[in-house]
Design a protein around this motif. Structure first.
Motif, PDB file in Angstrom:
ATOM      1  N   GLU A 284      20.934  46.157  20.594  1.00  0.00           N
ATOM      2  CA  GLU A 284      21.757  46.846  21.591  1.00  0.00           C
ATOM      3  C   GLU A 284      22.174  48.226  21.077  1.00  0.00           C
ATOM      4  OE1 GLU A 284      25.028  44.327  22.696  1.00  0.00           O
ATOM      5  OE2 GLU A 284      23.814  43.402  24.267  1.00  0.00           O
ATOM      6  N   THR A 285      22.710  48.258  19.867  1.00  0.00           N
ATOM      7  CA  THR A 285      23.185  49.526  19.295  1.00  0.00           C
ATOM      8  C   THR A 285      22.946  49.529  17.799  1.00  0.00           C
ATOM      9  OG1 THR A 285      24.976  49.555  20.927  1.00  0.00           O
ATOM     10  CG2 THR A 285      25.217  51.029  19.076  1.00  0.00           C
ATOM     11  N   VAL A 286      22.589  50.663  17.280  1.00  0.00           N
ATOM     12  CA  VAL A 286      22.557  50.843  15.818  1.00  0.00           C
ATOM     13  C   VAL A 286      23.236  52.176  15.513  1.00  0.00           C
ATOM     14  CG1 VAL A 286      20.206  51.817  15.896  1.00  0.00           C
ATOM     15  CG2 VAL A 286      21.143  50.987  13.728  1.00  0.00           C
ATOM     16  N   SER A 287      24.038  52.169  14.483  1.00  0.00           N
ATOM     17  CA  SER A 287      24.777  53.366  14.108  1.00  0.00           C
ATOM     18  C   SER A 287      24.746  53.454  12.589  1.00  0.00           C
ATOM     19  CB  SER A 287      26.215  53.224  14.612  1.00  0.00           C
ATOM     20  OG  SER A 287      26.952  54.371  14.293  1.00  0.00           O
ATOM     21  N   TRP A 288      24.433  54.624  12.065  1.00  0.00           N
ATOM     22  CA  TRP A 288      24.394  54.738  10.618  1.00  0.00           C
ATOM     23  C   TRP A 288      24.821  56.124  10.165  1.00  0.00           C
ATOM     24  CZ3 TRP A 288      20.088  54.962  13.667  1.00  0.00           C
ATOM     25  CH2 TRP A 288      19.209  56.016  13.484  1.00  0.00           C
ATOM     26  N   ARG A 289      25.238  56.149   8.903  1.00  0.00           N
ATOM     27  CA  ARG A 289      25.661  57.406   8.288  1.00  0.00           C
ATOM     28  C   ARG A 289      24.891  57.566   6.979  1.00  0.00           C
ATOM     29  NH1 ARG A 289      31.729  58.660   6.111  1.00  0.00           N
ATOM     30  NH2 ARG A 289      31.251  60.717   5.285  1.00  0.00           N
ATOM     31  N   ASN A 290      24.335  58.743   6.787  1.00  0.00           N
ATOM     32  CA  ASN A 290      23.597  59.017   5.551  1.00  0.00           C
ATOM     33  C   ASN A 290      24.587  59.489   4.496  1.00  0.00           C
ATOM     34  OD1 ASN A 290      21.031  58.545   6.836  1.00  0.00           O
ATOM     35  ND2 ASN A 290      21.350  60.489   7.869  1.00  0.00           N
ATOM     36  N   ARG A 291      24.681  58.760   3.395  1.00  0.00           N
ATOM     37  CA  ARG A 291      25.669  59.092   2.366  1.00  0.00           C
ATOM     38  C   ARG A 291      25.045  59.876   1.221  1.00  0.00           C
ATOM     39  NH1 ARG A 291      30.422  56.892   3.197  1.00  0.00           N
ATOM     40  NH2 ARG A 291      30.576  55.433   4.926  1.00  0.00           N
ATOM     41  N   THR A 292      23.823  59.560   0.899  1.00  0.00           N
ATOM     42  CA  THR A 292      23.077  60.352  -0.091  1.00  0.00           C
ATOM     43  C   THR A 292      21.600  60.146   0.217  1.00  0.00           C
ATOM     44  OG1 THR A 292      22.825  60.821  -2.449  1.00  0.00           O
ATOM     45  CG2 THR A 292      23.008  58.516  -1.830  1.00  0.00           C
ATOM     46  N   THR A 293      20.756  61.021  -0.289  1.00  0.00           N
ATOM     47  CA  THR A 293      19.344  60.935   0.093  1.00  0.00           C
ATOM     48  C   THR A 293      18.608  59.885  -0.722  1.00  0.00           C
ATOM     49  OG1 THR A 293      18.916  62.743  -1.424  1.00  0.00           O
ATOM     50  CG2 THR A 293      19.089  63.315   0.890  1.00  0.00           C
ATOM     51  N   ALA A 294      17.576  59.328  -0.109  1.00  0.00           N
ATOM     52  CA  ALA A 294      16.608  58.480  -0.804  1.00  0.00           C
ATOM     53  C   ALA A 294      15.270  59.198  -0.729  1.00  0.00           C
ATOM     54  CB  ALA A 294      16.525  57.119  -0.132  1.00  0.00           C
TER      55      ALA A 294
END
Lengths: 173, 130
Positions: B76-86
């Motif tokens: 239904e929903t996905v929400s994410w925050r990038n904290r540091t790069t991979a």
């Protein structure tokens, strides 16, 4: 005016100015190529079987949200030095900046089906100057709403983009 | 699978994005940003390799959650925050914990962790069990 102030000024002039982009008619091949890049052989198998029997084929869940641009795209000479096109970096053309995605929220309302025509409506929704551990940056908020030809909303995406000065720019950390 | 309850921990999944996958994902998503396929350019911007796309992280968060929930589950929903790069070739681990269950709707708190346990992405996935 420094680089980030210029980004902020440009972004604020664009806030809530919605632009429509025709994504064209999405196809089973588009969906399967996307799935292949994710190593999802099961999706490809299911999609092609449904296509062969005339059943509707729905896109992978994040297909619309993940595609960065639906325009044909400019030739390489018109890209920014970092490879982005003006359309993908609306407030930074000609400026020495680096940028990365801050994050996204994607709401799935109805899966797009192969053969349907999709429109993306997009706007800058916010622009703020911030201070982080590695220095100052501008946080851009963007919203994109994807709809089918009959106006049904398919997917809504809210995203943030972090814009920093280029490492070799005066004043950069 | 037993009906999920808040606090359930999903089995962690280990994986690595290859350089080829980053290139193919950039190509199919029409993303020509050089940090995702040109390690030399990525280094000039301070990254130790070709950077995993934010939207590829979103796919990972979603796909492992749906795989955990089983075939009768819909995103239904996905929400994410990038904290540091991979970056390409880096060992990563997906983790998930059930945050809430309301009827047929399950919310998971999810993360992508680096080898030392540092979260590079955190977020939530909301799934409908149908």
């Amino acid at each position: 005016m420094n680089v980030l102030d210029e980004v902020l000024t440009r972004a604020r002039s664009l806030v809530d100015r919605w632009e429509d982009e025709d994504c064209g008619t999405v196809t089973v091949k588009d969906f399967c190529r996307y799935a292949a890049a994710l190593n999802d052989a099961d999706y490809i198998d299911r999609a092609r079987k449904r296509e062969a029997t005339g059943e509707p084929v729905e896109a992978p869940a994040l297909f619309l949200a993940a595609t960065m641009s639906w325009e044909d795209g400019p030739p390489e000479r018109e890209l920014r030095p970092d490879g982005l096109a003006a359309r993908e970096s609306p407030c930074t053309m000609g400026l020495p900046v680096r940028q990365v995605h801050g994050g996204q929220t994607v709401r799935l309302l109805r899966g797009p089906v192969a053969g349907s025509r999709v429109t993306a409506s997009r706007a800058v929704t916010s622009a703020e100057r911030k201070q982080g551990r590695s220095g100052a940056f501008v946080l851009l908020g963007l919203t994109t709403r994807f709809t089918s030809a009959d106006g049904t909303e398919l997917t809504a995406v809210d995203e943030t983009i972090v814009v920093m000065e280029a490492l070799d720019s005066p004043g950069a950390p | 699978m037993n009906p999920p309850v808040a606090g359930d921990i999903c089995p962690p999944q280990r994986y690595t994005h290859s350089t080829v996958q980053l290139f193919r994902f950039s190509a199919v998503s029409w993303n020509s940003h050089r940090i995702h396929y040109d390690a030399g350019f990525a280094a000039s911007e301070g990254f130790p390799g070709a950077v995993v796309q934010s939207t590829l992280h979103g796919e990972t968060l979603t796909r492992y959650a749906l795989a955990w929930a089983g075939p009768n589950s819909l995103l239904e929903t996905v929400s994410w925050r990038n904290r540091t790069t991979a970056v390409a070739g880096e060992p990563l681990t997906w983790t998930g914990t059930v945050q809430a269950v309301e009827g047929a709707r399950v919310s998971l708190e999810v993360a992508v962790l680096k080898a030392d346990g540092t979260p590079c992405v955190t977020g939530t996935v909301q799934i409908a069990l149908v």
